[in-house]
Design an enzyme around this catalytic site. Structure first.
Site, short mmCIF file in Angstrom:
data_model
loop_
_atom_site.label_atom_id
_atom_site.label_comp_id
_atom_site.label_asym_id
_atom_site.label_seq_id
_atom_site.Cartn_x
_atom_site.Cartn_y
_atom_site.Cartn_z
N CYS A 2 4.82 -3.02 0.40
CA CYS A 2 5.42 -3.26 -0.91
C CYS A 2 6.91 -3.54 -0.71
CB CYS A 2 5.28 -2.11 -1.89
SG CYS A 2 3.59 -1.82 -2.40
N ARG A 27 6.03 -7.67 3.47
CA ARG A 27 5.74 -6.25 3.22
C ARG A 27 4.49 -6.05 2.37
NH1 ARG A 27 10.57 -3.19 4.19
NH2 ARG A 27 9.65 -1.50 3.02
N TRP A 74 1.48 -4.30 -1.77
CA TRP A 74 0.38 -4.02 -0.84
C TRP A 74 -0.38 -2.89 -1.50
CZ3 TRP A 74 -1.59 -0.01 2.12
CH2 TRP A 74 -2.51 -0.38 3.10
N ASN A 100 7.87 1.40 -4.56
CA ASN A 100 7.26 1.30 -3.23
C ASN A 100 7.05 2.73 -2.74
OD1 ASN A 100 6.59 0.85 -0.54
ND2 ASN A 100 8.71 0.57 0.09
N GLY A 101 5.79 3.07 -2.45
CA GLY A 101 5.49 4.42 -1.98
C GLY A 101 4.20 4.90 -2.61
N GLU A 487 -2.57 -4.54 23.63
CA GLU A 487 -1.72 -5.33 22.72
C GLU A 487 -2.32 -6.73 22.51
OE1 GLU A 487 0.40 -4.79 20.63
OE2 GLU A 487 1.53 -6.63 20.33
N LYS A 491 -3.43 -8.17 18.90
CA LYS A 491 -2.89 -9.43 18.36
C LYS A 491 -4.03 -10.35 17.93
CE LYS A 491 0.15 -8.52 17.86
NZ LYS A 491 1.24 -7.58 17.86
N GLU A 494 -5.90 -8.87 14.72
CA GLU A 494 -5.18 -8.78 13.44
C GLU A 494 -4.89 -10.15 12.84
OE1 GLU A 494 -1.28 -6.94 13.50
OE2 GLU A 494 -0.88 -7.75 15.48
N HIS A 510 -18.10 1.90 32.45
CA HIS A 510 -18.55 3.09 31.72
C HIS A 510 -19.02 2.75 30.32
CE1 HIS A 510 -17.14 5.53 35.04
NE2 HIS A 510 -16.06 4.76 35.04
N LYS A 609 3.77 -5.55 6.74
CA LYS A 609 4.71 -5.02 7.72
C LYS A 609 5.40 -3.80 7.12
CE LYS A 609 7.44 -7.24 11.21
NZ LYS A 609 6.34 -7.38 12.17
C1 F6R Z 1 0.93 -5.10 14.92
C2 F6R Z 1 1.96 -4.44 14.17
C3 F6R Z 1 1.75 -3.01 13.79
C4 F6R Z 1 3.07 -2.22 13.95
C5 F6R Z 1 2.89 -0.80 13.41
C6 F6R Z 1 4.12 0.04 13.62
O1 F6R Z 1 1.29 -6.41 15.23
O2 F6R Z 1 2.97 -5.01 13.83
O3 F6R Z 1 0.74 -2.43 14.53
O4 F6R Z 1 3.43 -2.21 15.28
O5 F6R Z 1 2.61 -0.86 12.04
O6 F6R Z 1 5.23 -0.49 12.97
P1 F6R Z 1 6.69 -0.09 13.35
O7 F6R Z 1 6.95 -0.55 14.72
O8 F6R Z 1 7.55 -0.78 12.34
O9 F6R Z 1 6.77 1.40 13.24
#
Ligand code: F6R
Length: 614
Positions: A2, A27, A74, A100-101, A487, A491, A494, A510, A609
């Protein structure tokens, strides 16, 4: 998670807030809305979906006005539809709120407010806030600012809010607890409020970051005043933003993610600047210098993080344990905070977070602090909550990351952790001078080598075309390349919605090996180093089951080339630094595959994000 933005001043507020919402859209993008104050009218515009939907809808209406509040959502409580979109009105439509929250006691508050005669339009937790403020204001005949302050005493949970009202057209009232809020002080007596500085930077560089349980009143006559929830006035601490506007634009790239992948030679260089010098033989993370002895003497270092940042932490664990011989544990912040961990003053807890706002990471730190541990942070966003709550820390200097999938923030985090490992090892004497100097030189060469890796983009695009329709994928690595495999898998899943798993290569036997057939792409980090021969054996095991091998190898490797279906070569580097190079092709692969599958690369479904809710 948000985004909120608001403006009050002499300019037209709607276009400023709309543009701000576009900047904050990373966000959340389930719905968007703006309430604008025009003389005696408080007009509301809300639409589900992206900010573009709101813009198209609002174009058909009069959006004039000098003050506005806006929100990009969000969804937590309630479907992402027009009604649940913020802002939310009081029943008489004289007050509107963005939030936001999460209001944890919203159910209790809602029942009380219904008993007081309030009716609810939406399914959101936020709507209780506006009715609560209205109720308190009416009962005691209070100003909006005072009603907000008193209302917040009844609220449990996290919030960043902005309140606009017809009765106080010269004023916006904002408050925060556990969700971020920045006040921008404009050059024309105007004010901006936002979840982060990105909507503000275009207009002013003078900002104030609100602290938890602070209330900001921006008034066209009285200026900015800040109070704590106990009603004591605070002197605003004005800071200058270092960010530049170009950092928030796509700069000719089709997507932010692609831009951010290509920025990595620069972002890693920025991260190294002033922190390492191979000629003079030193490395220094100045923000942590005073805490290095404590880190060396600590019973253990516990790194808490989420998602991609957690993967960076795993790389850090390998490096710090191997180089500095300090016990390191890596924890998911969300698990750590709820499992009653055994922590005391001999522990050092380090949070890694791009945004510096992740709710679980912040809560994990606060828990560790309450148990007496030293708490440190590695953050990208300057002035973020984690950077302010920690005893000390350092920034990653990657610049704003707008693409929801983290790319350059990851390599910057790994860079900081590499420097941390080297610095601790040097101070503790667990590395020889010659090995230290050799590694410093290798570290300084990383940006140029990342540039070389980026040149493999066209090869990667061709490989991506072959696997874009795969329903599943496996990623394998060993040692510090195991987190790179995790990672790579994250990637891919997601942004392309392909199911992908990362495994330590030897774990395949395993269980996961049962998945392998001629349709399964297996991405393997098979660079030269200690476990090279073992990874080669793992590749053979996959080949024996007809799996497709896409291997990331050290330049000039012939061995794996013969076995693999495809290879991507990366320049030779020290084994410790392989994660910084090997991650890049996996980022590009995911990008191209997602694009080929028609996915929204920068704004993947269901994600946002800066996860400010747990
Ligand atoms: C994946 C991604 C998320 C963040 C996670 C932590 O591409 O961006 O998995 O890494 O939400 O976010 P931060 O680093 O902002 O605490």
């Amino acid at each position: 998670m948000c985004g909120i933005v608001a403006y009050i001043g002499k300019k037209q507020a709607f276009p400023i807030v709309l543009k701000g919402l576009k900047r904050l859209e990373y966000r959340g993008y389930d719905s968007a809305g703006i309430a604008v104050l025009n003389g005696g009218a408080l007009n509301m515009f809300k639409r589900s979906g992206k900010v573009a939907n709101l813009e198209a809808y609002a174009m058909e209406h009069n959006t004039e006005g000098h003050a506005a509040i806006g929100h990009t959502r969000w969804a937590t409580h309630g479907l992402p539809n027009d009604i649940n979109a913020h802002p939310h009105f009081s029943n008489d439509e004289s007050i509107a709120v963005i939030h936001n929250g999460i209001i944890e006691n919203y159910d209790t508050l809602k029942k009380e407010l219904i008993a007081h005669g309030y009716t609810f339009q939406s399914e959101t937790d936020t709507e209780v806030l506006v009715h609560l403020i209205d109720d308190i204001r009416r009962n005691d005949n209070l100003t909006i600012a005072e009603a907000v302050r008193r209302a917040l005493h009844h609220v449990e949970g996290a919030y960043a809010i902005v309140v606009i009202s017809k009765d106080n057209p010269n004023q916006l009232v904002a408050a925060r607890k556990s969700s971020p809020l920045v006040v921008g002080i404009g050059n024309e007596g105007d004010f901006f409020l936002a979840s982060d500085a990105t909507p503000i930077i275009e207009y002013t560089k003078r900002v104030v970051y609100l602290n938890d349980e602070e209330i900001a009143v921006v008034d066209l006559n009285e200026g900015l005043r800040i109070f704590n929830i106990g009603n004591q006035e605070k002197t605003p601490f004005i800071q200058k933003l270092e960010m530049e506007l170009e950092a928030l634009e796509k700069g000719g790239y089709e997507h932010f993610m692609l831009k951010e992948i290509h920025e990595q030679p620069r972002s890693i260089q920025d991260c190294l600047r002033g922190r390492v010098n191979s000629n003079e033989g030193w490395v220094a993370l100045r923000g942590l210098l005073d805490y290095e002895t404590k880190m060396i003497q600590a019973k253990r270092l516990i790194i808490v993080a989420c998602g991609t940042s957690w993967h960076a932490a795993l790389v850090g664990e390998y490096l710090i344990e191997d180089l500095a011989r300090i016990n390191v544990e890596v924890e998911y912040a969300s698990e750590f905070r709820y499992r009653n961990p055994i922590i005391d003053e001999n522990d050092v807890v380090i949070a890694i977070s791009q945004s510096g706002e992740t709710a679980d990471t912040l809560a994990a730190l606060e828990l560790a602090k309450s148990k007496g541990a030293t708490i440190l942070g590695v953050c990208n966003v300057v002035g973020s909550s984690i950077s302010r709550v920690t005893d000390a820390g350092c920034y990653t200097h990657a610049g704003p990351e707008i693409g929801v999938a983290s790319t350059k923030a990851f390599t910057a985090q790994v860079t900081v952790l590499t420097l941390m490992a080297l610095s601790l090892a040097h101070k503790k004497g667990t590395i020889s001078e010659s090995a230290f100097h050799a590694l410093l030189t290798e570290v300084e060469d990383v940006p140029a080598k990342v540039k070389e890796v980026l040149k493999t983009n066209s090869i990667i695009e061709k490989i991506a075309a072959e696997y874009a329709e795969a329903p599943n994928a496996l990623y394998l690595g060993r040692g510090s390349s195991f987190p790179v495999a995790l990672e790579g898998a994250l990637k891919l899943k997601e942004i392309s919605y392909i199911h992908a798993e990362g495994y330590p290569a030897a774990e395949m036997k395993h269980g996961p090996i049962a998945l392998i057939d001629e349709n399964m792409p297996v991405f393997v980090i098979a660079t030269k180093g200690n476990s090279y021969e073992k990874v080669v054996s793992n590749i053979q095991e996959v080949k024996a089951r007809k799996g497709k091998i896409i291997a990331i190898v050290t330049e000039g490797d012939v061995n794996v080339k013969e076995m693999a279906d495809h290879v991507i070569e990366i320049p030779e580097t020290h084994e410790y630094l392989v994660p910084l190079l090997a991650t890049i092709p996996l980022q590009l692969l995911s990008y191209h595959i997602a694009l080929m599958r028609g996915c929204n690369v920068d704004q993947p479904r269901n994600l946002a994000k800066s996860v400010t809710v747990e």
